[in-house]
Scaffold this active site. Structure first.
Site, PDB file in Angstrom:
ATOM      1  N   GLY A   1       0.816  -1.274   0.094  1.00 49.71           N
ATOM      2  CA  GLY A   1       0.064  -0.123   0.042  1.00 49.71           C
ATOM      3  C   GLY A   1       0.889   1.168   0.182  1.00 49.71           C
ATOM      4  N   CYS A   2       0.378   2.344  -0.249  1.00 51.89           N
ATOM      5  CA  CYS A   2       1.088   3.663  -0.564  1.00 51.89           C
ATOM      6  C   CYS A   2       1.533   4.020   0.623  1.00 51.89           C
ATOM      7  CB  CYS A   2       0.268   4.623  -1.403  1.00 51.89           C
ATOM      8  SG  CYS A   2      -1.346   4.956  -0.439  1.00 51.89           S
ATOM      9  N   TYR A   3       0.675   4.335   1.796  1.00 50.15           N
ATOM     10  CA  TYR A   3       1.247   4.873   3.272  1.00 50.15           C
ATOM     11  C   TYR A   3       2.106   3.662   3.701  1.00 50.15           C
ATOM     12  CZ  TYR A   3      -2.648   8.247   3.800  1.00 50.15           C
ATOM     13  OH  TYR A   3      -3.519   9.236   3.802  1.00 50.15           O
ATOM     14  N   ALA A   4       1.741   2.516   3.342  1.00 51.34           N
ATOM     15  CA  ALA A   4       2.727   1.384   3.977  1.00 51.34           C
ATOM     16  C   ALA A   4       3.907   1.349   3.391  1.00 51.34           C
ATOM     17  CB  ALA A   4       2.077  -0.004   3.665  1.00 51.34           C
TER      18      ALA A   4
END
Lengths: 342, 342, 342, 342
Positions: free
Chosen positions: D145-148
């Protein structure tokens, strides 16, 4: 004076509430919504500690009992139904939709692509271009459209004095996204609208017949205009550049004089100095219509740069101005807050 | 082919670097700045791991030794000085400023309010409207202005075929803030520009004589245009709506056909379908010029909606297109990256 | 009550004028600028038809003759000079700069990197965090900084009740560009700020000692905080997320109760419902401070989401609130306009 | 190498196409959509003259015949169905959704509030944090994921070396609106998002378990993090400020050294100089992850400022990086375009 607002949770309805909050002679006795039944400050948390009023269903009987005038801040097509009981009872109505503006049979159906209201009902309404109203006592007011207001005020001095080549009018309007209302759409999705600009309803915008209708009151031979509408990535405001060719020679100073004279005593029209043009932000949050005038002396083409807030002078602001004129209040009452800047 | 860029740290210079990075037949051998002496990726950290080149002072001798062509991405008024040694040595130059575009004595002084370059020097330059160049072998190219490119491509088919009332051209141009460059100003201060729109240089913009000069190549009797320039709160792009009156009846289908035929084989001109108009974002980051065509059959007024990236087709993109044409590379080389969306 | 404003043309000065325009008990008798000498509505055309007042040079004698209180809306470093004659004459001053906030010798020099005012002068000032003032009669008020106001109100209930691990406070503040004022800079150039976000003054922002000073009034053992400041592409508003670890178990309901109790009777503090967090726009143009509270029950970390308008509660709004408290007016007088939405 | 893209018309799908257009060793043989059946350049006119490919229905058999690898750029919950035939046939899959990332039974159901894929299927996937992959030959890749991605790369050097107080991690993430995809919502309506900032999914974001899962690979005792997600008014990009407390003294220079050493040879990680922090725009349109490091020596709190493009390193860029690693292409192939600036 006690007033009610139907369609209070839309952008124009909220703007009516904002202006009326500062009005010395008006009390909002009830607000009405087709969909919401909460307190207004639960729908809009920004109103907490400022205003709490319950949203009520639309009940014309009860409104007419408690109130003295009703604002209809509803979409075109819905207003025409909701207005009926008020009009039948001669109860004062200021309608912000397009449903009662077009005073020629068949026009509404053509441009709005919907069934029109009963035509005699439409005829009962007065077109509420506030600076040009004739019989202020008429109780049914069709508040003008946002683009229409800007276009009509821009050209009024030229058309009233028959100064223009009638075929030459070109209006290039740009609107902020609030002009499209609260309804979601691809064009108003942030990732699409941000850093973008787009044209819509080229030569088919429903304000075109409204503009021509008013233009003909000043210049009966006028047939058509060129009208472009586009979206710019701002929340509020209409920025209009408009063009017309003078039918004889005139200096820029004479033109500016003409505009100043025409709008002398009109508190919401601000004619810019020679060489100055208004910026969009200078009217956001206000009922002002600011007009800058340019003249290309080689071509005799006049350029008008006109800005209004689509929710102010283009909707709720002018509606309250019309209320003031109707009720005999000072024309500017409730409408002279200093806007937020920057 | 080895090239050098003078003025590499400005917006147009950076855009030249971006496009050339993808060019199969060109190598940037040196970049030059009047003010900076660091590595380019220290001035612009976004280039780290992508490109590292030292910024060098401007030394025409050394450039001519190492390189085969020089881009001048400098402000108007400075280019005309920097260009001299290259031109004197018949060293190929593509100049992105306004200094060598106006081929009539006195025009530059009037519109730019500066001393012009030596006129015979100006005459040595070819105006680089890429789709309309005649002698591709000329080594001195005056790359067109951004508004000028959009305006000229918009009207070319109509003017080449003498279809317009010569007095009727009105151009309403809107530009993103990068058009004003890196220099700080009140108008480009975020708090002023955000949520705002404003007109500037009404009828006095320096691209006016450039546009008229090109228009006259197609329609020698044309005297003047109406030209409005304004700022919209986007970083990049020119959105132009332009108007002209047809001098006889024609259908919209005929018009679109005319545009398609005119630009047949021109890879960067994209004529929109009937009823479709381009949005600004669809060309940001590219060398495309997208044109949508409308016709008001009541008034015979054509509306052209044209979008270009002011730094692409309006500056660096077209400069590389001109390089490709001059050097005999494929016209699209380096210019067909897919842009960032959304 | 007659008041004067020095530094009227800055963003805070203009905001003082905006709020006072609606104040029933205050009259602005004069406005002053170091640089401008026109009418205010010539400097700011948006004020035409709303307000016309001449900008006058700064003459303390004349101000003290005509007025009863002076607002100093000047940059830090300048206020300290301009304030001197007023303080010496015990003339009431509300200062919006940072010059009189730090009540420990040497702190100002360290954090502002400038010479401080004479320390006894500073000691004469009362720190004007409006919800926490003790002696309302003191005539010299140092109005808090914008970030400082948000941070202090966010943590007050927790620190007053010694509920936090003293080492655990982390404040992540984001500010709109108006926080940087009217001065031009690379960071506030539209093409740089638009679509961007950046950190500045990491752990070196001048509001840090001001925040710690106030925190220590509630929690004397507190030594330091982690404080990050960044720019977001909006014109107005501070959006702060802040974190601290509870030193024992508490439920979110208890926390919200604590905040509601603490700010009971404080008209400008709005504690959000459980699970709700404020958006930035809901306070733009107002004097509100809206606080949303979250609790991670696994880690005992409280998250505070706090929004204020940097020019409202963060500057001019709170200054007028302080005026109201000082003069014995209702605390909310002039400050309860409905803001513009959307 | 021949690849297919399922979900090509979403933002991540379009970004895959953009990057692969520049890839020397990959050919897109087919693109697939659940809803559209036109040519891709009819859905997205900005692609005209750049790319024309028909959108086809999803037919796993046909894809496996023509192609060598498939990208799934589908929403979570849909990928898990579409992936099945490919996995069953051991056909290489790079999945951009969240459906195959969580390698502990029950986690997906809890955080995504949906039925999970068959758990053995999930176990077949390798978590594709490109800089930390172990077995590059595994054919099923769950792209992070992007935030991850931003969070994991930010903390990797500290956690791998056990330098942090395990309770101290606070992540304050901000995302542009494209993170929410093409689906319309109130929060992504331009009038709501413009000039606004808001928090969402406080401590409930579905990337939290993904982050903790990866953190535990480096620091098995870690239990929980504080994670805040918010929306900023930009189209693209994640701007993350994150905090953790060092468990012993270290200088900022040592920290920066540690980061540089850890990411030595990793082409997409750019560690900023001491005192420098990345801006959001410097990575928009790229696969870079830029990290700036600050240390508050009074509190031993490290501040990490990390930026990625949510559609680049946070989605499509990293997916192609994973493709390169899997296929043995140079890691940077197709990913080193210079982005658009400004």
């Amino acid at each position: 004076m006690k007033v009610s607002i139907i369609g209070a949770t839309g952008y124009s309805g909220m703007e009516l509430i904002r202006y009326l909050h500062n009005h010395s002679f008006v009390e909002i006795v009830s607000i009405h919504s087709q969909t919401e039944t909460q307190e207004i400050d639960q729908v809009y948390p920004y109103l907490k500690h400022l205003l709490s009023l319950p949203l009520e269903p639309i009940d014309a009987e009860k409104i007419m009992e408690r109130s003295e005038l009703v604002f209809l801040a509803l979409p075109s097509g819905i207003s025409k139904e909701v207005a009926v009981p008020f009009v039948k009872n001669s109860f004062p109505v200021i309608d912000l939709s397009g449903d009662f503006r077009l005073q020629e049979e068949g026009l509404y159906e053509k441009w709005y692509d919907k069934d029109a209201s009963h035509f005699p009902l439409i005829q009962g309404f007065d077109y509420g271009l506030a600076e040009y109203r004739e019989d202020l006592s008429r109780p049914f007011i069709a508040n003008p459209g946002c683009y229409a207001t800007a276009a009509e005020l821009s050209f009024a001095p030229l058309l009233q004095n028959q100064l223009l080549d009638k075929q030459s009018i070109i209006i290039d309007g740009k609107s902020g996204l609030s002009g499209a209302g609260k309804g979601l759409s691809q064009a108003s999705h942030f990732t699409e609208a941000n850093d973008n600009m787009s044209v819509y309803k080229m030569n088919t915008h429903q304000h075109i017949p409204e503009i021509i209708q008013q233009f003909r009151r000043w210049e009966p031979d006028l047939d058509s205009i060129q009208f472009t509408t586009s979206l710019i990535p701002v929340t509020r405001g209409i920025f209009m550049t408009a063009y017309g060719r003078l039918n004889d020679d005139r200096s820029i100073e004479q033109l500016i004089d003409l505009y100043r004279t025409t709008f002398d005593g009109k508190p919401f029209i601000r004619i810019q100095e020679n060489g100055c043009y208004p910026t969009l932000k200078q009217i956001v949050g206000t009922n002002f219509c600011d007009i800058g005038i340019g003249l290309n002396e080689e071509t005799n083409i006049v350029t008008l740069v006109t800005v209004i807030d689509n929710l102010g002078k283009g909707a709720a602001g002018q509606a309250i101005q019309n209320l003031n004129l109707f009720a005999g209040f000072p024309e500017t009452e409730g409408l002279l807050q200093i806007p937020i800047y920057p």
